[in-house]
Every structure is written in structure tokens, then in C-alpha cells.
Write an enzyme that holds these catalytic residues in place. Structure first.
Site, PDB file in Angstrom:
ATOM      1  N   THR A 103      45.357  47.109  58.743  1.00  7.51           N
ATOM      2  CA  THR A 103      44.544  47.206  59.607  1.00  7.51           C
ATOM      3  C   THR A 103      44.331  45.580  60.009  1.00  7.51           C
ATOM      4  O   THR A 103      44.246  44.790  59.225  1.00  7.51           O
ATOM      5  CB  THR A 103      43.330  48.045  59.508  1.00  7.51           C
ATOM      6  OG1 THR A 103      42.202  47.167  58.450  1.00  7.51           O
ATOM      7  CG2 THR A 103      43.548  49.218  58.999  1.00  7.51           C
TER       8      THR A 103
ATOM      9  N   TYR B  84      41.003  44.550  59.589  1.00  2.00           N
ATOM     10  CA  TYR B  84      40.144  44.273  58.896  1.00  2.00           C
ATOM     11  C   TYR B  84      40.761  43.841  57.378  1.00  2.00           C
ATOM     12  O   TYR B  84      40.593  42.915  56.827  1.00  2.00           O
ATOM     13  CB  TYR B  84      39.055  45.524  58.584  1.00  2.00           C
ATOM     14  CG  TYR B  84      38.136  45.249  59.670  1.00  2.00           C
ATOM     15  CD1 TYR B  84      37.103  44.257  59.819  1.00  2.00           C
ATOM     16  CD2 TYR B  84      37.841  46.422  60.574  1.00  2.00           C
ATOM     17  CE1 TYR B  84      36.142  44.326  60.858  1.00  2.00           C
ATOM     18  CE2 TYR B  84      36.727  46.585  61.334  1.00  2.00           C
ATOM     19  CZ  TYR B  84      35.865  45.431  61.522  1.00  2.00           C
ATOM     20  OH  TYR B  84      34.775  45.361  62.496  1.00  2.00           O
ATOM     21  N   GLU B  85      41.701  44.639  57.234  1.00  2.00           N
ATOM     22  CA  GLU B  85      42.585  44.489  55.971  1.00  2.00           C
ATOM     23  C   GLU B  85      43.213  42.855  56.025  1.00  2.00           C
ATOM     24  O   GLU B  85      43.175  42.429  54.982  1.00  2.00           O
ATOM     25  CB  GLU B  85      43.634  45.418  55.766  1.00  2.00           C
ATOM     26  CG  GLU B  85      44.279  45.434  54.473  1.00  2.00           C
ATOM     27  CD  GLU B  85      45.395  46.708  54.392  1.00  2.00           C
ATOM     28  OE1 GLU B  85      45.942  46.696  53.379  1.00  2.00           O
ATOM     29  OE2 GLU B  85      45.169  47.441  55.339  1.00  2.00           O
TER      30      GLU B  85
ATOM     31  N   LYS C  70      22.773  52.202  52.507  1.00  2.00           N
ATOM     32  CA  LYS C  70      21.710  52.875  52.117  1.00  2.00           C
ATOM     33  C   LYS C  70      21.508  54.469  51.961  1.00  2.00           C
ATOM     34  O   LYS C  70      22.261  55.172  52.678  1.00  2.00           O
ATOM     35  CB  LYS C  70      20.494  52.453  53.270  1.00  2.00           C
ATOM     36  CG  LYS C  70      20.232  51.064  53.522  1.00  2.00           C
ATOM     37  CD  LYS C  70      19.351  50.793  54.769  1.00  2.00           C
ATOM     38  CE  LYS C  70      19.112  49.300  54.887  1.00  2.00           C
ATOM     39  NZ  LYS C  70      18.057  49.033  56.023  1.00  2.00           N
TER      40      LYS C  70
ATOM     41  N   GLU D 205      43.802  59.397  62.558  1.00  2.00           N
ATOM     42  CA  GLU D 205      42.865  58.020  61.745  1.00  2.00           C
ATOM     43  C   GLU D 205      41.683  58.479  62.419  1.00  2.00           C
ATOM     44  O   GLU D 205      41.562  58.286  63.730  1.00  2.00           O
ATOM     45  CB  GLU D 205      43.622  56.943  62.256  1.00  2.00           C
ATOM     46  CG  GLU D 205      42.796  55.758  61.673  1.00  2.00           C
ATOM     47  CD  GLU D 205      43.207  54.387  61.853  1.00  2.00           C
ATOM     48  OE1 GLU D 205      42.824  53.662  60.931  1.00  2.00           O
ATOM     49  OE2 GLU D 205      43.986  54.118  62.914  1.00  2.00           O
TER      50      GLU D 205
ATOM     51  N   ASP E 237      33.643  61.136  69.104  1.00  2.00           N
ATOM     52  CA  ASP E 237      32.980  60.720  67.919  1.00  2.00           C
ATOM     53  C   ASP E 237      33.636  61.814  66.935  1.00  2.00           C
ATOM     54  O   ASP E 237      33.867  63.128  67.269  1.00  2.00           O
ATOM     55  CB  ASP E 237      31.543  61.128  68.277  1.00  2.00           C
ATOM     56  CG  ASP E 237      30.670  60.658  67.108  1.00  2.00           C
ATOM     57  OD1 ASP E 237      31.156  60.813  65.747  1.00  2.00           O
ATOM     58  OD2 ASP E 237      29.365  60.415  67.344  1.00  2.00           O
TER      59      ASP E 237
ATOM     60  N   ASP F 290      32.543  52.142  58.127  1.00  2.00           N
ATOM     61  CA  ASP F 290      31.063  51.614  57.933  1.00  2.00           C
ATOM     62  C   ASP F 290      30.646  52.242  56.434  1.00  2.00           C
ATOM     63  O   ASP F 290      30.682  53.401  56.520  1.00  2.00           O
ATOM     64  CB  ASP F 290      30.199  51.781  59.131  1.00  2.00           C
ATOM     65  CG  ASP F 290      28.824  51.223  59.014  1.00  2.00           C
ATOM     66  OD1 ASP F 290      28.509  50.983  57.809  1.00  2.00           O
ATOM     67  OD2 ASP F 290      28.335  51.085  59.921  1.00  2.00           O
TER      68      ASP F 290
END
Length: 213
Positions: free
Chosen positions: A191, A193-194, A122, A44, A96, A118
Site C-alpha cells: 500500500t 503507507y507500507e 485510546k 478491502e 462507511d 487507524d
């Protein structure tokens, strides 16, 4: 979202080398040895606080899971969850994802998960999106032939972009859902956020993209 700084985070992570791999470059091509078995490896990217990966590790004990997260203050929570669990099939990297080729050998990974990344809305930030073709090139090199990427997001724009990116790269799409929690999918692990977004009634988008065999 601003992340809360935790002054001792780096030190705490270094004190748990059995969970937080300290020098993943030394593990390249040797991950099955690290886990002590020949089970498939699922990774992940942007694992956050680790809720998804810990849930998956319990649901699939015959799979080795690795979470990559560059923010130390966030990874602390994932580490503590792993310490409280009896699961031995999950590890984390404080790295990273842009440097992922340094940590895994070609064809060493069986599946990638990209969850609530994320969206970088833009246009000038397109190359930062984890489903941009530049990242797909990295994933393809590390996956076995016919390996998959499983994507979940609450962001419709990112989802549409990702579908186009996957298709443009020549990948095949399957199990595409425009409203995951209204579907009949079994075994979905949420998750943080989910959970947050679904409680607000927001749609969760999901798809699976497979590279050519």
C-alpha cells in the site's frame, strides 16, 4: 492526518458509475452479476488511494476486488488509477464500513483485507478499531464458511490487539509475521503507507485470520 478537501470530489465520483458504485444497496447479493462472472469476491475496508487493490487486481485477474472508502477526497485517486488501468475486476464504494451489511449478502465475500487502518490507541475508542469483535461479527456474516481476514499494519499495539481479538473470537491464525519485509512471503502488494513506512526502516506486521468452517 488531515485530509485535503477536494470540492468537486463527490461530483467526480458520481460521473464514474462503472468504477464507483453509486447505490451499493441495490447490488446486495448480486455482485457476481455486476462483475459478470462467478469469481470470488475480495473486499478491502479502508482502501485509501487504491494502490493495493489495483495491484492485487492485476496480479489476480480471476478475483473480483471491491474497495470501501468513506473519504471522497481520497477515493478520487483510487478512481483515477482504475480509469488509467485496463482492469475490469475492481470496483469501489464511497461508504462507511460500519454499514457493510447493507451492501453484501450473507456469505457473498471470500476474503477481507484490512491494511494500515487507524489504530485508535485510546481504550475508549476500542469499538472503532476494525479488528474489534463488533466488526468481526459483521465480517463473519458476510464471509463464506472458513473465510479469511488478512491484516497488515505498522502499529505494533494494534497488531497485538488484533491477534488477541482474532484468537478470542475463536479464529485460527496463520502466516503471522513480525517483520513482513524480512520474510520470504511472495506476491506481497504494498500500500502507499507500507511503502512510506518500510522506506523508513519501520517493521510491517502481517497475519491471516480464518473463521471456523
Amino acid at each position: 492526518m488531515r485530509l485535503r478537501n477536494k470540492p468537486r470530489a463527490k461530483e467526480e465520483l458520481s460521473q464514474n458509475p462503472d468504477i464507483i458504485i453509486q447505490d451499493p444497496k441495490q447490488c446486495k447479493g448480486k455482485w457476481n452479476e455486476i462483475f459478470g462472472n462467478d469469481n470470488p469476491i475480495y473486499v478491502e475496508v479502508g482502501t485509501g488511494k487504491g494502490q493495493f487493490l489495483m495491484g492485487m487486481s492485476m496480479l489476480h485477474p480471476d478475483v473480483n476486488f471491491i474497495g470501501i472508502e468513506k473519504y471522497e477526497s481520497v477515493l478520487i485517486t483510487a478512481m483515477n488509477r482504475a480509469k488509467e488501468s485496463s482492469q475490469t475486476n475492481v470496483k469501489f464504494l464511497n461508504e462507511d464500513v460500519a454499514n457493510i451489511l447493507e451492501f453484501f449478502a450473507l456469505g457473498e465475500i471470500h476474503r477481507f483485507f484490512i491494511n494500515f487502518t487507524d489504530p485508535w490507541p485510546k481504550n475508549r475508542h476500542e469499538k472503532r478499531r476494525l479488528t474489534y469483535k463488533g466488526f468481526l461479527t459483521l465480517y463473519e456474516q458476510l464471509l463464506i464458511k472458513g473465510g479469511e481476514i488478512h491484516l497488515k499494519t505498522d502499529n505494533q499495539g494494534l497488531f497485538e490487539y488484533s491477534l488477541e481479538s482474532f484468537s478470542g473470537y475463536g479464529m485460527s491464525l496463520q502466516n503471522v509475521s513480525l517483520d513482513l519485509h524480512s520474510s520470504n512471503m511472495e506476491g506481497n502488494v504494498m500500500t502507499e503507507y507500507e511503502q512510506k513506512f518500510s522506506r523508513k526502516g519501520m517493521r510491517i506486521y502481517r497475519c491471516e485470520a480464518r473463521f471456523k468452517s
